[in-house]
Design a protein around this motif. Structure first.
Motif, PDB file in Angstrom:
ATOM      1  N   MET A 264       0.831  -1.207   0.000  1.00 30.17           N
ATOM      2  CA  MET A 264       0.000   0.000   0.000  1.00 30.17           C
ATOM      3  C   MET A 264       0.866   1.258   0.000  1.00 30.17           C
ATOM      4  O   MET A 264       0.551   2.243  -0.658  1.00 30.17           O
ATOM      5  N   ALA A 265       1.965   1.195   0.757  1.00 29.55           N
ATOM      6  CA  ALA A 265       2.806   2.386   0.918  1.00 29.55           C
ATOM      7  C   ALA A 265       3.577   2.744  -0.349  1.00 29.55           C
ATOM      8  O   ALA A 265       4.076   3.858  -0.481  1.00 29.55           O
ATOM      9  N   VAL A 266       3.699   1.795  -1.271  1.00 30.14           N
ATOM     10  CA  VAL A 266       4.442   2.066  -2.511  1.00 30.14           C
ATOM     11  C   VAL A 266       3.515   1.987  -3.721  1.00 30.14           C
ATOM     12  O   VAL A 266       3.902   1.561  -4.809  1.00 30.14           O
ATOM     13  N   GLY A 267       2.277   2.372  -3.498  1.00 25.92           N
ATOM     14  CA  GLY A 267       1.327   2.459  -4.607  1.00 25.92           C
ATOM     15  C   GLY A 267       0.937   1.118  -5.203  1.00 25.92           C
ATOM     16  O   GLY A 267       0.567   1.040  -6.366  1.00 25.92           O
ATOM     17  N   GLY A 268       1.039   0.080  -4.388  1.00 27.21           N
ATOM     18  CA  GLY A 268       0.578  -1.225  -4.849  1.00 27.21           C
ATOM     19  C   GLY A 268       1.650  -2.083  -5.508  1.00 27.21           C
ATOM     20  O   GLY A 268       1.384  -3.205  -5.923  1.00 27.21           O
ATOM     21  N   ARG A 269       2.864  -1.563  -5.606  1.00 29.66           N
ATOM     22  CA  ARG A 269       3.928  -2.390  -6.217  1.00 29.66           C
ATOM     23  C   ARG A 269       4.138  -3.651  -5.380  1.00 29.66           C
ATOM     24  O   ARG A 269       3.874  -3.695  -4.193  1.00 29.66           O
ATOM     25  N   LYS A 270       4.661  -4.648  -6.047  1.00 25.19           N
ATOM     26  CA  LYS A 270       4.876  -5.923  -5.351  1.00 25.19           C
ATOM     27  C   LYS A 270       6.004  -5.776  -4.333  1.00 25.19           C
ATOM     28  O   LYS A 270       7.065  -5.211  -4.652  1.00 25.19           O
ATOM     29  N   VAL A 271       5.765  -6.276  -3.127  1.00 26.86           N
ATOM     30  CA  VAL A 271       6.780  -6.216  -2.070  1.00 26.86           C
ATOM     31  C   VAL A 271       6.952  -7.613  -1.473  1.00 26.86           C
ATOM     32  O   VAL A 271       5.965  -8.296  -1.206  1.00 26.86           O
ATOM     33  N   ARG A 272       8.182  -7.996  -1.295  1.00 24.55           N
ATOM     34  CA  ARG A 272       8.458  -9.274  -0.626  1.00 24.55           C
ATOM     35  C   ARG A 272       9.001  -9.016   0.773  1.00 24.55           C
ATOM     36  O   ARG A 272       9.872  -8.170   0.969  1.00 24.55           O
ATOM     37  N   LEU A 273       8.487  -9.787   1.708  1.00 23.89           N
ATOM     38  CA  LEU A 273       8.978  -9.716   3.087  1.00 23.89           C
ATOM     39  C   LEU A 273       9.340 -11.129   3.528  1.00 23.89           C
ATOM     40  O   LEU A 273       8.465 -11.985   3.670  1.00 23.89           O
ATOM     41  N   LEU A 274      10.642 -11.349   3.670  1.00 19.89           N
ATOM     42  CA  LEU A 274      11.139 -12.671   4.089  1.00 19.89           C
ATOM     43  C   LEU A 274      11.745 -12.516   5.478  1.00 19.89           C
ATOM     44  O   LEU A 274      12.674 -11.722   5.660  1.00 19.89           O
ATOM     45  N   ASN A 275      11.215 -13.271   6.439  1.00 22.97           N
ATOM     46  CA  ASN A 275      11.739 -13.185   7.804  1.00 22.97           C
ATOM     47  C   ASN A 275      13.171 -13.679   7.881  1.00 22.97           C
ATOM     48  O   ASN A 275      13.489 -14.741   7.323  1.00 22.97           O
ATOM     49  N   ILE A 276      14.028 -12.937   8.598  1.00 25.02           N
ATOM     50  CA  ILE A 276      15.276 -13.553   9.025  1.00 25.02           C
ATOM     51  C   ILE A 276      14.940 -14.432  10.228  1.00 25.02           C
ATOM     52  O   ILE A 276      13.880 -14.285  10.843  1.00 25.02           O
ATOM     53  N   ARG A 277      15.804 -15.359  10.562  1.00 27.42           N
ATOM     54  CA  ARG A 277      15.503 -16.327  11.621  1.00 27.42           C
ATOM     55  C   ARG A 277      15.131 -15.622  12.931  1.00 27.42           C
ATOM     56  O   ARG A 277      14.170 -15.997  13.611  1.00 27.42           O
ATOM     57  N   GLU A 278      15.878 -14.610  13.299  1.00 23.82           N
ATOM     58  CA  GLU A 278      15.646 -13.946  14.585  1.00 23.82           C
ATOM     59  C   GLU A 278      14.232 -13.365  14.640  1.00 23.82           C
ATOM     60  O   GLU A 278      13.544 -13.468  15.654  1.00 23.82           O
ATOM     61  N   GLN A 279      13.809 -12.735  13.558  1.00 21.26           N
ATOM     62  CA  GLN A 279      12.480 -12.137  13.557  1.00 21.26           C
ATOM     63  C   GLN A 279      11.392 -13.188  13.389  1.00 21.26           C
ATOM     64  O   GLN A 279      10.266 -13.005  13.854  1.00 21.26           O
ATOM     65  N   ASP A 280      11.741 -14.293  12.744  1.00 20.22           N
ATOM     66  CA  ASP A 280      10.770 -15.381  12.646  1.00 20.22           C
ATOM     67  C   ASP A 280      10.447 -15.928  14.033  1.00 20.22           C
ATOM     68  O   ASP A 280       9.332 -16.346  14.324  1.00 20.22           O
ATOM     69  N   MET A 281      11.459 -15.909  14.925  1.00 17.11           N
ATOM     70  CA  MET A 281      11.254 -16.423  16.278  1.00 17.11           C
ATOM     71  C   MET A 281      10.594 -15.393  17.193  1.00 17.11           C
ATOM     72  O   MET A 281       9.815 -15.753  18.068  1.00 17.11           O
ATOM     73  N   LEU A 282      10.928 -14.107  17.014  1.00 16.87           N
ATOM     74  CA  LEU A 282      10.507 -13.102  17.990  1.00 16.87           C
ATOM     75  C   LEU A 282       9.354 -12.225  17.525  1.00 16.87           C
ATOM     76  O   LEU A 282       8.492 -11.853  18.318  1.00 16.87           O
ATOM     77  N   THR A 283       9.367 -11.835  16.258  1.00 15.89           N
ATOM     78  CA  THR A 283       8.387 -10.872  15.758  1.00 15.89           C
ATOM     79  C   THR A 283       7.131 -11.597  15.309  1.00 15.89           C
ATOM     80  O   THR A 283       6.016 -11.162  15.584  1.00 15.89           O
ATOM     81  N   SER A 284       7.304 -12.722  14.635  1.00 14.79           N
ATOM     82  CA  SER A 284       6.166 -13.577  14.299  1.00 14.79           C
ATOM     83  C   SER A 284       5.826 -14.395  15.544  1.00 14.79           C
ATOM     84  O   SER A 284       6.660 -14.566  16.424  1.00 14.79           O
ATOM     85  N   PRO A 285       4.594 -14.893  15.617  1.00 19.13           N
ATOM     86  CA  PRO A 285       4.177 -15.524  16.881  1.00 19.13           C
ATOM     87  C   PRO A 285       4.888 -16.841  17.193  1.00 19.13           C
ATOM     88  O   PRO A 285       5.373 -17.528  16.307  1.00 19.13           O
ATOM     89  N   CYS A 286       4.928 -17.173  18.491  1.00 20.29           N
ATOM     90  CA  CYS A 286       5.740 -18.285  18.985  1.00 20.29           C
ATOM     91  C   CYS A 286       4.872 -19.377  19.615  1.00 20.29           C
ATOM     92  O   CYS A 286       3.667 -19.440  19.408  1.00 20.29           O
ATOM     93  N   HIS A 287       5.497 -20.246  20.387  1.00 20.78           N
ATOM     94  CA  HIS A 287       4.832 -21.357  21.068  1.00 20.78           C
ATOM     95  C   HIS A 287       4.531 -20.952  22.518  1.00 20.78           C
ATOM     96  O   HIS A 287       5.410 -20.516  23.244  1.00 20.78           O
TER      97      HIS A 287
END
Lengths: 778, 160
Positions: A264-287
């Motif tokens: 949305m912030a770039v007028g609809g252009r395609k954006v990829r967001l790939l988690n690095i491991r650290e953020q996959d564990m902490l920023t995305s939800p956990c167990h």
């Protein structure tokens, strides 16, 4: 055809061993921008200001987004901003998002964003969160939008409370001659799927939204983007290719929302967001973590009369699926035992920890650790054999569950049978402890399991079958291939039902919410059950259509025809037949006349007769059936160093009819491995500021090759009558009893109650210290 | 940016990349060889394992420039190999994400130590993580290949 039970090789096997199987991040990104998340270094702090001027100067930066303008999100309670606003509530929380031409530029700019914080006192555990003077994680809890059947308590840190009130506690305690009470605790941990989450988003000029995401719930992503952002639901298309491990962690909708606002912030252009491991564990939800108290009362001969349970789930900063997890724990709170008098309060509590997604077993390995450890304590106090105590109380047809569902021969598996089988497998008669000399002993620990699946009462699954001109069939289902092999099993169900060569079944692996019929979410061991029923229905549809066309050509009633072996034939004169390939695309007579057309089969299955739970007593039918099992762990324990090795692990599980022997064993063994890792070694290590000290796979260590025990799996078969060929759920059950069995073995070996996880030697040493142990004792 | 030729899967590929680019990044984002997976980007998980001059290497720990004048083999270059067959027959994968890394690791192991003992197998394979299986299937797949190796050699000796 004899395909049921056969270890049919996986349909996607060659793709997966040649590197051609594509996961979300494997799709080319030459046309996309890249996003990077800025995360909070504090567990609880006010955001005083965000400076982005330096970051904006980085070449290639296209947008920098902060948390101002977005709606609150959350599946049951809308308590979570897409990006933190006003304050952060956990270490690693997303605070800002940078979009740039390359991942390197995005990272560089993210590092230059300056956020000013004012630290707040941290809520470290659900028990601390309930203290009268605890800081509040959500001051506005009473104002959030929420679903009807979730019960937050504004002015406190309680996100949800589920009550079970069954029988009479007064009566239960009066009948109880022996009582035990134990407390348990463990912190949140992580799924650690090998594929970190990845989402791409693109918004076309006409408003169409295209998302590709590594998810167990693309249909839910579609639904929630509609609900949160008001995009027409028909304009949202979510695609999910192969998913590189999920275990519940990819059932929450999180990264998709960040990718969407980035686009949305770039007028609809395609954006990829790939988690690095650290953020996959902490920023995305956990167990999820848990503090629990379990009190059991039984007669002297071992019949349990009363169970009182308090579960305080560590939902972390946001309730997301935590509210639902705590409810599911209440549903099966007693473990697999028939108990007349039950009191349980199961709470999802806010803390300043990373928030919880589902985790394989959906709160069951967690609650069973508490219940099954207490069962051993009770057995010891009674002076009774541990499996005998479990056998006496084992849930059976005729019993009722904590939510007062009456069980029968179909909706619950055979737990006594599993216990008997386990006894043989582990040679129970030889005793629990063997002295090996050298200060080492071999010790066995046991546990029992059960689980129903408390997904939405109207959850459904659809299947479409299309024919190819050679008579082969494309099988299209909304189940995600997350590694369970479910789509191969669906092919087996189809081939068996149509009596056809399984090589003639082509399975579409990728899911596209526009062209694939919905499967609610690929969770809760429901894939084979729900999609399996949908396949049966679609197969019936196909048979009906084949017979209809063939009946004209063969000049016979459809009822006189049979379908199978690539043919449609007269039942009493099989020589009179048509090849399916000549009917699959319509039949053409010799003069050119044509009838029929491409055969398209459709099938659907919705859960039925499930009910909501009563707010005050929990009474209701929240799940369709219960799988059960008995498990054991054998360890070799060094009495001096308090170290141990897991030698063997055992499961006797009743998953109903086994549809694919090797795949089913793989599911059970893999789940056992994950359960042993969760019980034995995995946890987030928090410091006194609530920061996680080990968000990497070198400090957070799953089991590695060579650390694995020998696995032994045996199936007890009680078919579920309304499932395709009688199969029960199987994906989660191997995990559920492992932490408890390991805890029971180690408690016996070390001679001390071990009620906290993970069970690392240091933990055993600490508990021994408390009891006045010293090396001089040896 | 530098432009260089890399020898990958028996082909010379000309490719432009930043000097700081890892081999993993260049394989995936420049050459379209996405079989090697990112899992941790710091050598913990092994999902990015490829073979460099026959040695199992984590491509996230190696710069692309270090791959100049080396023979690089990725999972895409492995065709119809015994390891791949063994993985399928023994159900040695589920989600498949760690699989290319494991297979390339084992490919190197078998070439270097066709008679590997348990210690050597563990030495190699403990550098990769599989989160789906309990490793028992992978163990069986590897050992079936070692057995094949032994039988092949035994057969050879008899022939002589």
């Amino acid at each position: 055809m004899g395909l049921i039970g056969k270890s049919v090789l996986r349909k996607e096997a060659w793709e997966k061993v040649t590197g051609t199987a594509r996961y979300t991040a494997d799709y080319p990104a030459t046309d996309s921008l890249h996003a990077k998340i800025v995360v909070s270094p504090y567990a609880h702090a006010v955001i005083k200001g965000i400076q982005t001027s330096k970051a904006k100067e980085v070449f290639g930066v296209r947008a920098i987004i902060t948390g101002e303008q977005f709606p609150l999100t959350g599946e049951e309670i809308r308590d979570r901003p897409v990006l933190a606003k006003d304050k952060v509530r956990h270490y690693g929380e997303a605070v800002a998002l940078v979009v740039a031409d390359t991942p390197q530029q995005a990272k560089r700019a993210a590092e230059l964003i300056e956020v000013e914080y004012e630290p707040l006192p941290v809520v470290h555990s659900p028990t601390a969160a309930l203290m009268p003077n605890s800081p509040l994680v959500h001051e506005q809890l009473g104002r959030y939008k929420r679903e009807e059947r979730v019960y937050p308590e504004p002015g406190t840190n309680v996100a949800n409370r589920t009550k079970i009130r069954k029988g009479s506690m007064e009566r239960g305690w009066n009948l109880a001659e022996v009582t035990v009470e134990e407390r348990f605790s463990f912190s949140p941990s992580d799924h650690a799927a090998m594929e970190t989450r990845c989402s791409t988003a693109e918004i076309l000029p006409d408003g169409k939204v295209y998302i590709m995401t590594s998810s167990q719930a693309p249909f839910m992503a579609k639904r929630l983007i509609n609900e949160y952002f008001g995009v027409d639901i028909g304009k949202i298309v979510v695609e999910t290719p192969f998913v590189g491990g999920a275990y519940g962690g990819k059932a929450s909708i999180q990264l998709e929302l960040l990718a969407f606002i980035a686009s949305m912030a770039v007028g609809g252009r395609k954006v990829r967001l790939l988690n690095i491991r650290e953020q996959d564990m902490l920023t995305s939800p956990c167990h999820i973590g848990l503090d629990a108290t379990v009190k059991l009362g039984s007669t002297r001969d071992g019949k349990i009369q009363a169970a009182e349970l308090l579960f305080l789930f560590d939902g972390g900063a946001y309730s997301d699926k935590g509210a639902d997890l705590s409810r599911a724990a209440a549903v099966d709170c007693t473990g697999p035992y028939g108990i007349e008098n039950v009191w349980c309060d199961s709470l999802c509590v806010y803390t300043n920890h990373p928030y919880a997604a589902p985790f394989r077993g959906f709160s069951h390995s967690e609650l069973l650790f508490a219940v099954e450890r207490t069962m051993d304590v009770l057995a010891d106090k009674l002076g009774m054999d541990r499996l005998q105590l479990r056998y006496i109380n084992a849930i059976r047809p005729g019993d009722t569950t904590p939510t007062q569902v009456k069980l029968n021969n179909s909706n619950v598996g055979n737990l006594p049978g599993c216990i008997d089988r386990l006894k043989q497998m582990i040679n129970w008669e030889e005793g629990m402890i063997q002295d090996l000399g050298n200060g080492k002993i071999r010790v066995k620990g046991v546990s029992c399991i059960w689980k129903t699946s408390t997904i939405e009462s109207d959850a459904g699954s659809g299947v479409i079958l299309t024919f190819n001109r050679d008579g082969s069939i494309n099988l299209i289902s909304g189940v995600i291939e997350i590694g369970t092999g479910t789509k191969t099993v669906l092919a087996q169900i189809l081939a068996e039902t149509l009596k056809m060569d399984i090589r003639m079944v082509h399975v579409q692996m990728k899911v596209n919410t526009q062209s694939t019929p919905e499967h609610w979410k690929t969770v809760a061991s429901r894939g084979t059950f729900m999609a399996g029923r949908a396949v049966l229905a679609a197969a019936e549809d196909v048979i009906k259509q084949l017979k209809s066309t063939a009946s004209c050509v063969l000049r016979a009633q459809p009822d006189d025809l049979e379908v199978g072996y690539g043919k449609i034939f007269l039942r009493d004169e099989p020589d009179i037949h048509l090849d399916i390939k000549d009917v699959a695309y319509g039949y053409v007579y010799s003069n050119g006349n044509a009838i029929g057309g491409q055969i398209i089969g459709r099938g659907h299955y919705n859960l039925r007769r499930l009910t909501y739970m009563d707010k005050e007593t929990g009474a209701g039918k929240p799940g369709p059936e219960w799988s059960v099992g008995a498990q054991a762990v054998e360890i070799e324990f060094d009495k001096k160093h308090l170290t141990y090795r897991i030698v063997r692990a055992f499961s006797a599980v009743d998953i109903g009819t086994v549809l694919n022997e090797k795949a089913a064993r793989g599911q059970v063994m893999g789940a056992m491995s994950m359960g042993l890792a969760f019980g034995g070694r995995e946890t987030f290590v928090f410091d006194k500021w609530g920061r996680v000290l080990n968000p990497q796979l070198r400090t957070y260590r799953p089991l590695r090759y060579g650390e694995h025990p020998e696995y032994h799996v045996s199936f007890v078969v009680t078919p579920q009558l309304d499932a395709a060929y009688g199969a029960r759920g199987a994906g989660e059950h191997g995990l559920m009893g492992m932490p408890a069995a390991l805890g029971n073995a180690l408690s016996l070996a070390a001679g001390v109650k071990l009620n906290e996880l993970p069970l690392i030697p240091e933990q055993i040493w600490k508990m021994k210290q408390k009891e006045g142990y010293s090396h001089a004792d040896l | 940016m530098i432009t260089a030729r890399l020898t990958v899967n028996g082909e010379q590929r000309e490719v432009a990349f930043r000097p700081s680019a890892t081999l993993l990044f260049v394989l995936r984002e420049k050459l379209g060889l996405t079989g090697a997976k990112p899992g941790c980007l710091n050598g913990d998980c092994g999902a990015c394992t490829v073979n460099v001059n026959g040695t199992a290497m984590k491509s996230c720990l190696m710069l692309a420039v270090e791959g100049l004048n080396q023979t690089i083999l990725t999972i895409e270059g492995l065709k119809d190999s015994p390891v791949q067959h063994a993985f399928i027959e023994h159900f040695a994968f589920q989600c498949g994400y760690c699989t290319p890394g494991f297979i390339m690791n084992i490919n190197s192991l078998l070439k270097k130590y066709p008679e590997a003992d348990d210690y050597t197998i563990k030495e190699f394979l403990s550098s990769n993580i599989c989160r789906c299986t309990g490793y028992q299937e992978i163990e069986k797949a590897v050992k079936s290949l070692l057995k094949m190796n032994r039988e092949d050699r035994a057969g050879l000796q008899q022939d002589v």
